[in-house]
Design a protein around this motif. Sequence first.
Motif, PDB file in Angstrom:
ATOM      1  N   ALA A  20      32.842 -24.195  -8.075  1.00 42.06           N
ATOM      2  CA  ALA A  20      31.809 -24.846  -8.881  1.00 42.06           C
ATOM      3  C   ALA A  20      30.654 -23.889  -9.143  1.00 42.06           C
ATOM      4  N   PHE A  21      30.288 -23.091  -8.139  1.00 43.51           N
ATOM      5  CA  PHE A  21      29.221 -22.107  -8.312  1.00 43.51           C
ATOM      6  C   PHE A  21      29.624 -21.062  -9.345  1.00 43.51           C
ATOM      7  N   ALA A  22      30.879 -20.608  -9.291  1.00 42.72           N
ATOM      8  CA  ALA A  22      31.356 -19.607 -10.244  1.00 42.72           C
ATOM      9  C   ALA A  22      31.355 -20.157 -11.664  1.00 42.72           C
ATOM     10  N   LEU A  23      31.667 -21.427 -11.838  1.00 40.72           N
ATOM     11  CA  LEU A  23      31.643 -22.036 -13.172  1.00 40.72           C
ATOM     12  C   LEU A  23      30.236 -22.148 -13.715  1.00 40.72           C
ATOM     13  N   ASP A  24      29.268 -22.241 -12.831  1.00 44.67           N
ATOM     14  CA  ASP A  24      27.872 -22.391 -13.222  1.00 44.67           C
ATOM     15  C   ASP A  24      27.277 -21.095 -13.775  1.00 44.67           C
ATOM     16  N   GLN A  25      27.866 -19.952 -13.416  1.00 48.91           N
ATOM     17  CA  GLN A  25      27.348 -18.665 -13.850  1.00 48.91           C
ATOM     18  C   GLN A  25      27.720 -18.412 -15.307  1.00 48.91           C
ATOM     19  N   PRO A  26      26.752 -17.978 -16.113  1.00 50.86           N
ATOM     20  CA  PRO A  26      27.060 -17.706 -17.519  1.00 50.86           C
ATOM     21  C   PRO A  26      27.968 -16.476 -17.657  1.00 50.86           C
ATOM     22  N   ASP A  27      28.808 -16.522 -18.650  1.00 47.91           N
ATOM     23  CA  ASP A  27      29.727 -15.432 -18.947  1.00 47.91           C
ATOM     24  C   ASP A  27      28.939 -14.238 -19.498  1.00 47.91           C
ATOM     25  N   PRO A  28      29.102 -13.028 -18.944  1.00 50.02           N
ATOM     26  CA  PRO A  28      28.351 -11.868 -19.432  1.00 50.02           C
ATOM     27  C   PRO A  28      28.563 -11.599 -20.923  1.00 50.02           C
ATOM     28  N   ALA A  29      29.778 -11.772 -21.405  1.00 49.55           N
ATOM     29  CA  ALA A  29      30.037 -11.525 -22.828  1.00 49.55           C
ATOM     30  C   ALA A  29      29.262 -12.489 -23.712  1.00 49.55           C
ATOM     31  N   GLN A  31      26.475 -13.937 -22.902  1.00 50.78           N
ATOM     32  CA  GLN A  31      25.056 -13.580 -22.794  1.00 50.78           C
ATOM     33  C   GLN A  31      24.726 -12.433 -23.745  1.00 50.78           C
ATOM     34  N   VAL A  32      25.573 -11.413 -23.781  1.00 50.11           N
ATOM     35  CA  VAL A  32      25.346 -10.271 -24.677  1.00 50.11           C
ATOM     36  C   VAL A  32      25.406 -10.728 -26.133  1.00 50.11           C
ATOM     37  N   THR A  33      26.350 -11.582 -26.455  1.00 49.50           N
ATOM     38  CA  THR A  33      26.473 -12.093 -27.820  1.00 49.50           C
ATOM     39  C   THR A  33      25.229 -12.879 -28.215  1.00 49.50           C
ATOM     40  N   ARG A  34      24.716 -13.705 -27.305  1.00 45.63           N
ATOM     41  CA  ARG A  34      23.509 -14.487 -27.587  1.00 45.63           C
ATOM     42  C   ARG A  34      22.322 -13.560 -27.861  1.00 45.63           C
ATOM     43  N   ILE A  35      22.175 -12.509 -27.060  1.00 47.80           N
ATOM     44  CA  ILE A  35      21.065 -11.568 -27.257  1.00 47.80           C
ATOM     45  C   ILE A  35      21.249 -10.791 -28.555  1.00 47.80           C
ATOM     46  N   ALA A  36      22.474 -10.371 -28.845  1.00 47.52           N
ATOM     47  CA  ALA A  36      22.742  -9.644 -30.092  1.00 47.52           C
ATOM     48  C   ALA A  36      22.456 -10.517 -31.311  1.00 47.52           C
ATOM     49  N   ASP A  37      22.847 -11.784 -31.247  1.00 48.70           N
ATOM     50  CA  ASP A  37      22.566 -12.708 -32.353  1.00 48.70           C
ATOM     51  C   ASP A  37      21.063 -12.874 -32.557  1.00 48.70           C
ATOM     52  N   ALA A  38      20.333 -12.981 -31.460  1.00 53.79           N
ATOM     53  CA  ALA A  38      18.875 -13.114 -31.551  1.00 53.79           C
ATOM     54  C   ALA A  38      18.265 -11.856 -32.153  1.00 53.79           C
ATOM     55  N   TYR A  39      18.780 -10.691 -31.764  1.00 53.33           N
ATOM     56  CA  TYR A  39      18.271  -9.429 -32.301  1.00 53.33           C
ATOM     57  C   TYR A  39      18.513  -9.332 -33.807  1.00 53.33           C
ATOM     58  N   VAL A  40      19.726  -9.638 -34.231  1.00 51.21           N
ATOM     59  CA  VAL A  40      20.046  -9.536 -35.663  1.00 51.21           C
ATOM     60  C   VAL A  40      19.179 -10.496 -36.476  1.00 51.21           C
ATOM     61  N   ARG A  78       9.205  -7.599 -28.332  1.00 49.82           N
ATOM     62  CA  ARG A  78      10.480  -8.325 -28.454  1.00 49.82           C
ATOM     63  C   ARG A  78      11.643  -7.438 -28.017  1.00 49.82           C
ATOM     64  N   GLU A  79      11.614  -6.165 -28.431  1.00 51.04           N
ATOM     65  CA  GLU A  79      12.665  -5.242 -28.006  1.00 51.04           C
ATOM     66  C   GLU A  79      12.678  -5.090 -26.488  1.00 51.04           C
ATOM     67  N   ASP A  80      11.501  -4.981 -25.892  1.00 53.25           N
ATOM     68  CA  ASP A  80      11.416  -4.883 -24.432  1.00 53.25           C
ATOM     69  C   ASP A  80      11.990  -6.136 -23.770  1.00 53.25           C
ATOM     70  N   GLY A  81      11.754  -7.287 -24.363  1.00 54.00           N
ATOM     71  CA  GLY A  81      12.298  -8.537 -23.832  1.00 54.00           C
ATOM     72  C   GLY A  81      13.817  -8.555 -23.874  1.00 54.00           C
ATOM     73  N   TRP A  82      14.394  -8.118 -24.999  1.00 46.92           N
ATOM     74  CA  TRP A  82      15.861  -8.061 -25.106  1.00 46.92           C
ATOM     75  C   TRP A  82      16.437  -7.063 -24.104  1.00 46.92           C
ATOM     76  N   LEU A  83      15.785  -5.917 -23.974  1.00 50.15           N
ATOM     77  CA  LEU A  83      16.241  -4.921 -23.009  1.00 50.15           C
ATOM     78  C   LEU A  83      16.188  -5.475 -21.586  1.00 50.15           C
ATOM     79  N   ASN A  84      15.133  -6.190 -21.276  1.00 44.80           N
ATOM     80  CA  ASN A  84      14.998  -6.811 -19.957  1.00 44.80           C
ATOM     81  C   ASN A  84      16.118  -7.810 -19.713  1.00 44.80           C
ATOM     82  N   GLU A  85      16.411  -8.637 -20.716  1.00 45.12           N
ATOM     83  CA  GLU A  85      17.508  -9.608 -20.579  1.00 45.12           C
ATOM     84  C   GLU A  85      18.848  -8.911 -20.388  1.00 45.12           C
ATOM     85  N   LEU A  86      19.084  -7.840 -21.161  1.00 43.86           N
ATOM     86  CA  LEU A  86      20.351  -7.107 -21.042  1.00 43.86           C
ATOM     87  C   LEU A  86      20.490  -6.450 -19.676  1.00 43.86           C
ATOM     88  N   SER A  87      19.382  -5.951 -19.140  1.00 36.49           N
ATOM     89  CA  SER A  87      19.462  -5.274 -17.843  1.00 36.49           C
ATOM     90  C   SER A  87      19.780  -6.230 -16.703  1.00 36.49           C
TER      91      SER A  87
END
Length: 90
Positions: A20-29, A31-40, A78-87
């Motif tokens: 159940a804990f593992a299902l609760d964790q967001p998928d890294p891919a 997360q990256v897609t969400r950040i990339a969409d926000a950036y675009v 905003r760029e610093d925020g995206w970089l922080n999220e990606l890191s």
Amino acid sequence: MKKISCGVLIVGSLLISLFAFALDQPDPASQVTRIADAYVKAYIERFPENAAFAGMTLPHNDRFLDNSVAAYRAWEQREDGWLNELSKID
């Protein structure tokens, strides 16, 4: 026999909790897609001419780049925020 069944129940409960804990964790891919969409989306808003020249679909075509110092610093933040999220993505 009771000790074995109690042990099986405890181990089973632990495995279910871990699953159940593992299902609760967001998928890294995703997360990256969400950040990339926000950036675009933000890029299109910030640099409308570049987006138009690149053939991107613009929600509206009535603005130019705001080249003020305040707008530039806001974009850097905003760029610093995206970089922080990606890191934080493992």
